[in-house]
Design a protein around this motif. Structure first.
Motif, PDB file in Angstrom:
ATOM      1  N   LEU A 150    -110.139 -15.281  -4.831  1.00 30.44           N
ATOM      2  CA  LEU A 150    -109.328 -16.612  -4.194  1.00 30.44           C
ATOM      3  C   LEU A 150    -108.791 -17.382  -5.851  1.00 30.44           C
ATOM      4  CD1 LEU A 150    -110.413 -17.864  -0.745  1.00 30.44           C
ATOM      5  CD2 LEU A 150    -108.948 -16.637  -1.249  1.00 30.44           C
ATOM      6  N   ARG A 151    -109.157 -18.177  -6.786  1.00 27.97           N
ATOM      7  CA  ARG A 151    -108.974 -18.375  -7.757  1.00 27.97           C
ATOM      8  C   ARG A 151    -108.264 -18.113  -8.689  1.00 27.97           C
ATOM      9  NH1 ARG A 151    -106.880 -21.575 -10.322  1.00 27.97           N
ATOM     10  NH2 ARG A 151    -107.936 -22.771 -11.683  1.00 27.97           N
ATOM     11  N   LEU A 152    -108.291 -16.698  -8.912  1.00 25.94           N
ATOM     12  CA  LEU A 152    -107.421 -15.667  -9.740  1.00 25.94           C
ATOM     13  C   LEU A 152    -106.248 -15.116  -8.899  1.00 25.94           C
ATOM     14  CD1 LEU A 152    -110.690 -13.677 -10.799  1.00 25.94           C
ATOM     15  CD2 LEU A 152    -109.444 -14.870 -11.816  1.00 25.94           C
ATOM     16  N   TYR A 153    -106.182 -15.064  -7.820  1.00 27.66           N
ATOM     17  CA  TYR A 153    -104.749 -15.535  -7.018  1.00 27.66           C
ATOM     18  C   TYR A 153    -104.203 -16.087  -6.870  1.00 27.66           C
ATOM     19  CZ  TYR A 153    -102.037 -15.168  -3.059  1.00 27.66           C
ATOM     20  OH  TYR A 153    -100.885 -13.942  -2.074  1.00 27.66           O
ATOM     21  N   PHE A 154    -104.922 -17.365  -6.624  1.00 29.53           N
ATOM     22  CA  PHE A 154    -104.255 -18.152  -6.728  1.00 29.53           C
ATOM     23  C   PHE A 154    -103.442 -18.967  -8.177  1.00 29.53           C
ATOM     24  CE2 PHE A 154    -103.977 -23.000  -8.782  1.00 29.53           C
ATOM     25  CZ  PHE A 154    -102.713 -23.550  -7.652  1.00 29.53           C
ATOM     26  N   TYR A 155    -104.518 -18.367  -9.673  1.00 34.97           N
ATOM     27  CA  TYR A 155    -103.347 -18.095 -10.818  1.00 34.97           C
ATOM     28  C   TYR A 155    -102.357 -17.309 -10.771  1.00 34.97           C
ATOM     29  CZ  TYR A 155    -102.941 -17.683 -15.703  1.00 34.97           C
ATOM     30  OH  TYR A 155    -102.481 -17.723 -17.197  1.00 34.97           O
ATOM     31  N   MET A 156    -102.583 -15.951 -10.580  1.00 33.40           N
ATOM     32  CA  MET A 156    -101.802 -14.984 -10.779  1.00 33.40           C
ATOM     33  C   MET A 156    -100.519 -15.410  -9.983  1.00 33.40           C
ATOM     34  SD  MET A 156    -102.599 -13.147 -12.281  1.00 33.40           S
ATOM     35  CE  MET A 156    -101.624 -12.082 -12.597  1.00 33.40           C
ATOM     36  N   SER A 157    -100.382 -16.084  -8.440  1.00 35.60           N
ATOM     37  CA  SER A 157     -99.112 -15.944  -7.890  1.00 35.60           C
ATOM     38  C   SER A 157     -98.514 -17.854  -7.797  1.00 35.60           C
ATOM     39  CB  SER A 157     -99.986 -16.619  -6.154  1.00 35.60           C
ATOM     40  OG  SER A 157    -100.855 -17.745  -6.606  1.00 35.60           O
ATOM     41  N   VAL A 158     -99.102 -18.823  -8.472  1.00 36.66           N
ATOM     42  CA  VAL A 158     -98.531 -19.990  -8.454  1.00 36.66           C
ATOM     43  C   VAL A 158     -98.786 -20.737  -9.537  1.00 36.66           C
ATOM     44  CG1 VAL A 158     -97.703 -20.323  -6.366  1.00 36.66           C
ATOM     45  CG2 VAL A 158    -100.074 -21.346  -6.632  1.00 36.66           C
ATOM     46  N   SER A 159    -100.183 -20.484 -10.477  1.00 36.01           N
ATOM     47  CA  SER A 159    -100.920 -21.574 -11.360  1.00 36.01           C
ATOM     48  C   SER A 159    -100.231 -20.974 -12.747  1.00 36.01           C
ATOM     49  CB  SER A 159    -102.239 -21.302 -10.803  1.00 36.01           C
ATOM     50  OG  SER A 159    -102.886 -22.478 -11.689  1.00 36.01           O
ATOM     51  N   LYS A 160    -100.382 -20.686 -12.843  1.00 43.10           N
ATOM     52  CA  LYS A 160     -99.078 -19.349 -14.522  1.00 43.10           C
ATOM     53  C   LYS A 160     -98.143 -20.506 -14.726  1.00 43.10           C
ATOM     54  CE  LYS A 160     -98.657 -15.077 -13.757  1.00 43.10           C
ATOM     55  NZ  LYS A 160     -98.456 -13.362 -14.078  1.00 43.10           N
ATOM     56  N   ARG A 161     -97.411 -21.358 -13.751  1.00 44.86           N
ATOM     57  CA  ARG A 161     -96.715 -22.176 -13.942  1.00 44.86           C
ATOM     58  C   ARG A 161     -97.053 -22.987 -14.581  1.00 44.86           C
ATOM     59  NH1 ARG A 161     -92.925 -20.768  -8.237  1.00 44.86           N
ATOM     60  NH2 ARG A 161     -93.268 -19.010  -9.126  1.00 44.86           N
ATOM     61  N   SER A 162     -98.483 -23.584 -14.276  1.00 44.10           N
ATOM     62  CA  SER A 162     -98.782 -24.944 -15.600  1.00 44.10           C
ATOM     63  C   SER A 162     -99.329 -24.656 -16.669  1.00 44.10           C
ATOM     64  CB  SER A 162     -99.929 -25.612 -13.742  1.00 44.10           C
ATOM     65  OG  SER A 162    -100.496 -26.131 -15.151  1.00 44.10           O
ATOM     66  N   LYS A 163     -98.807 -25.447 -17.313  1.00 43.67           N
ATOM     67  CA  LYS A 163    -100.046 -25.186 -19.322  1.00 43.67           C
ATOM     68  C   LYS A 163    -101.050 -24.661 -18.947  1.00 43.67           C
ATOM     69  CE  LYS A 163     -95.873 -27.809 -20.746  1.00 43.67           C
ATOM     70  NZ  LYS A 163     -95.380 -29.354 -21.566  1.00 43.67           N
ATOM     71  N   THR A 164    -101.619 -25.482 -17.965  1.00 40.74           N
ATOM     72  CA  THR A 164    -103.803 -25.378 -17.841  1.00 40.74           C
ATOM     73  C   THR A 164    -103.634 -24.939 -16.890  1.00 40.74           C
ATOM     74  OG1 THR A 164    -103.440 -27.589 -16.943  1.00 40.74           O
ATOM     75  CG2 THR A 164    -103.559 -27.975 -19.132  1.00 40.74           C
ATOM     76  N   GLY A 165    -102.683 -24.250 -16.263  1.00 38.48           N
ATOM     77  CA  GLY A 165    -103.461 -23.328 -14.978  1.00 38.48           C
ATOM     78  C   GLY A 165    -104.421 -22.134 -15.742  1.00 38.48           C
ATOM     79  N   PHE A 166    -104.233 -21.157 -16.710  1.00 32.94           N
ATOM     80  CA  PHE A 166    -105.620 -20.458 -17.022  1.00 32.94           C
ATOM     81  C   PHE A 166    -106.478 -21.437 -17.391  1.00 32.94           C
ATOM     82  CE2 PHE A 166    -107.371 -18.261 -20.742  1.00 32.94           C
ATOM     83  CZ  PHE A 166    -107.519 -16.531 -19.833  1.00 32.94           C
TER      84      PHE A 166
END
Length: 272
Positions: A107-123
């Motif tokens: 779920l955490r990886l899915y959240f990153y791939m779907s929307v969190s990549k738009r944040s600079k510190t998402g990764f």
């Protein structure tokens, strides 16, 4: 107006009258479970009369799935806050908590791939969260070991250190303004006039903090919290979808607030 009326009655009874009862601590879990079921059935009956295609077909079943998952959790998950080395609870078994932690990492990886990549510190936050969950799995496995010299303390200390290092960063980002570089070399501006971008970034930051706080709960309460957090994340995702429904599937804000209140209250009592 039926679900609005039910929400008002349930919230008044739960937050007002029930609190003055001598036996509310023992009875509230069952009463709140009944309220969740009744509210879910009322929403399902209204939505079931509409025929829709695509992903919208799941919308009428969300009000039923949320209390159903709560019922499953209260019947099968126990042992929150107890030592997993005692091996007294089903949720303390490696199969249960390892599968739950793997699903949470997914779920955490899915959240990153779907929307969190738009944040600079998402990764950065995604890596920290996944590593922390992995460390928790090693710690809980060590606690299950028959070898008395293995207690999982060292691995848990590393997980706590990672949380203490990343959580203040996430909190600082969540409390700060949303900045976006303007087009054609203009200066950076606070993005308060573009609601879509501002709301999306604010949601990403809030969910990042929420996920890390849930991991912190798992660190201090043990393996039983892993399936509980997984179910809570699924319920939160369902209610988020329900909040975005439009047309005949639209659910009023007071009903959504009542659903959240009753859900959190039930989880509080079901997990002791």
């Amino acid at each position: 107006y039926i679900e609005n009326g039910l929400s008002a009655v349930f919230v008044f009874f739960q937050s007002g009258m029930l609190s003055f009862s001598n036996s509310y601590i023992e009875a509230e879990q069952r009463i709140v479970m009944f309220m969740l079921n009744a509210l879910g059935v009322a929403l399902f009956v209204r939505m079931s009369y509409v025929t829709a295609g695509g992903n919208a077909r799941i919308m009428p079943y969300i009000p039923l799935l949320v209390p159903f998952l709560s019922r499953i959790a209260e019947l099968t998950i126990s042992g929150h806050g107890t030592d997993p080395s005692l091996r007294l609870h089903l949720a303390h078994g490696p199969v249960v908590f390892l599968s739950s932690l793997l699903c949470l990492m997914g779920l955490r990886l899915y959240f990153y791939m779907s929307v969190s990549k738009r944040s600079k510190t998402g990764f950065f936050h995604t890596v920290i969260d996944c590593v922390t969950l992995l460390l928790l799995s090693f710690s809980w496995i060590e606690k299950q070991s028959l070898d008395q010299t293995k207690n999982g303390y060292f691995v848990t200390r590393i997980a706590i250190t990672l949380l203490l290092g990343s959580l203040p960063i996430a909190l600082g980002e969540a409390l700060g303004p949303v900045i976006r570089k303007a087009v054609s070399g203009e200066a950076e501006t606070t993005e308060t006039n573009i609601l879509g971008h501002h709301g999306q970034i604010a949601l990403i930051r809030a969910l990042t903090v929420t996920f890390q706080l849930l991991i912190a709960l798992m660190v201090v309460t043990g393996p039983s919290t892993a399936p509980t957090v997984l179910i809570a994340c699924l319920q939160g995702w369902m209610l988020y979808l329900l909040a975005g429904a439009t047309g005949f599937y639209e659910v009023s804000t007071p009903v959504q607030a009542a659903f959240w209140r009753l859900l959190v209250r039930h989880t509080f009592f079901a997990t002791n």
